[in-house]
Design an enzyme around this catalytic site. Structure first.
Site, PDB file in Angstrom:
ATOM      1  N   ASP A  80      40.606  40.480  43.739  1.00 15.16           N
ATOM      2  CA  ASP A  80      41.726  39.822  43.052  1.00 15.16           C
ATOM      3  C   ASP A  80      43.008  40.629  43.184  1.00 15.16           C
ATOM      4  OD1 ASP A  80      40.541  41.799  41.300  1.00 15.16           O
ATOM      5  OD2 ASP A  80      41.778  41.006  39.670  1.00 15.16           O
ATOM      6  N   GLU A 173      39.259  42.590  38.624  1.00 15.54           N
ATOM      7  CA  GLU A 173      39.522  43.984  38.263  1.00 15.54           C
ATOM      8  C   GLU A 173      40.856  44.120  37.553  1.00 15.54           C
ATOM      9  OE1 GLU A 173      41.093  48.165  39.018  1.00 15.54           O
ATOM     10  OE2 GLU A 173      41.930  46.213  39.531  1.00 15.54           O
TER      11      GLU A 173
END
Length: 409
Positions: A80, A173
């Site tokens: 991400d 994350e």
């Protein structure tokens, strides 16, 4: 380094921005697209034990090519990109043989300037990959993803001795959920490295202790003309709270090992207000003291309010400093430092003024320091990465695998 840049450019073309405040993991559909692509590429590369969990954690194993009691080690990156800035329609610019001076980002007025970012002075002659000034780049952490994938290809295609190499790619994350659904036992590594750092040579095993502070303020709104003794202005209470927070202990006034209080958002009306802080400190005692300070401030400002008006404060720990777990296994850092030196890189041990998946994983039984990626200026339009830095990261990953194999033979 076959396909390293090609891989990176492909990965950043996918919008994988994560979203905070969402229950599902991964928080966005775009992350699934990259995870499925990586799964396919791992299969084509011939890795084994490839799994993609329902929570979006992708794991795979490159089997050992030598005999011996060699520990299985892991490399981890997240797919991400930060919610802080747009990651949609990323349009990278490639600047070959950087000669110094400002780099125009796209066709507008945005520039990447060595005046604002002096590190550029150290990168003369290198190939830079920048944004077009409209989005972030996504080097955090697609540079790490591309580096791990390229290192696997190098190990697979060359007679370099290595034990079992475990790799994992995690979602979310950037919103603090990357490691929450990580199955350490299934992963099967004795230790691992996140590839999620910055400039060449960075090796990080210390990070902030982190907590979030959510404050809800309920006031009382009446007509201002008849407000005396009756109105309780929630916005005024919010202002008083922030005035009590030490102004010289903010992100913009601290560095190195200094902790801070950060007012991340504030919204409201006379009737109701909300504030969101994050607290960060490397020292656990100071970290706990900061949390107590916030509670004391809320209690002080809320003293004497009408019973229907109140200040509610909720503190939630996010992650802790992995130092206390990693230092129990000094060989993990020794191998990484030796690998860097063998690749003609001077290791730079520095604290992470942030967190990584490795911080949480270290407390879940998987010691996990952080390696550099060659990227800079994350989470914004000035983000960039050097191709040379990415190539160095691949070399270090490969060398770590080789050194670990030598220890076990």
């Amino acid at each position: 380094m076959d396909k390293l840049l090609e891989r990176f450019l492909h990965y950043v073309s996918l919008d994988t921005q994560s979203k905070s405040g969402v229950r599902q993991v991964p928080s966005t559909e775009g992350q699934w697209k990259l995870l499925r692509l990586l799964k396919q590429q791992l299969e084509e590369m011939g890795l084994v034990n490839i799994t993609l969990s329902e929570k979006g954690t992708l794991m795979a194993t490159l089997p050992a090519n030598v005999e011996g009691d060699i520990p299985a080690i892991g490399f981890i990156s997240h797919v991400d990109t930060s919610p802080d800035f747009s990651g949609k329609n990323v349009n990278p610019q490639i600047v070959e043989n950087y000669r110094g001076g400002d780099i125009a980002l796209g066709i507008g007025d945005e520039v990447l300037s060595p005046v604002m970012f002096p590190v550029l002075h150290q990168l003369l002659g290198q190939t830079l990959v920048t944004t077009d000034g409209k989005t972030l780049l996504g080097a955090d952490d697609k540079a790490g993803v591309a580096e791990i994938m390229t290192a696997l290809a190098v190990l697979k295609g060359n007679p370099i001795p290595h034990g079992d190499i475990k790799v994992a790619f995690t979602p979310d994350e950037e919103v603090g959920k990357g490691a929450k659904h990580f199955d350490v036992e299934e992963f099967g590594a004795q230790w691992a490295y996140t590839v999620d750092g910055g400039g060449v040579g960075e090796l990080e095993f210390e990070n902030f202790n982190a907590a979030s502070v959510n404050i809800k303020i309920v006031g009382n709104n009446v007509h201002p003309g008849t407000a005396k003794g009756v109105m309780v202005n929630a916005l005024s209470l919010a202002a008083r709270i922030h005035a009590e927070v030490p102004a010289d202990e903010a992100p913009e006034t601290t560095e190195g090992y200094e902790g801070f209080y950060h007012l991340a958002s504030m919204k409201g009306t006379v009737d109701r207000a909300e504030m969101h802080y994050i607290i960060r400190d490397f020292d656990r005692k100071q970290f706990e003291a900061r949390k107590r300070k916030m509670m004391e401030i809320a209690k002080k400002v809320g003293k004497g309010l009408h019973p229907d008006c109140y200040i509610e404060l909720v503190i939630e720990d996010s992650y802790y400093n992995m130092r206390e777990k990693v230092v129990e296994h000094p060989h993990i850092l020794d191998i990484a430092q030796q690998a860097m030196r063998d690749c003609h890189i001077t290791p730079e041990m520095k604290p992470i003024r942030g967190g990584t998946d490795g911080a949480q994983l270290s407390f879940m039984g998987l010691p996990c320091p952080n390696l550099f990626t060659g990227g800079y200026n994350y989470h914004g339009k000035h983000e960039f990465v050097t191709l040379e830095g990415m190539e160095k990261a691949v070399q270090v990953i490969v060398r770590i695998a080789e050194l670990t194999a030598k220890r076990g033979q």
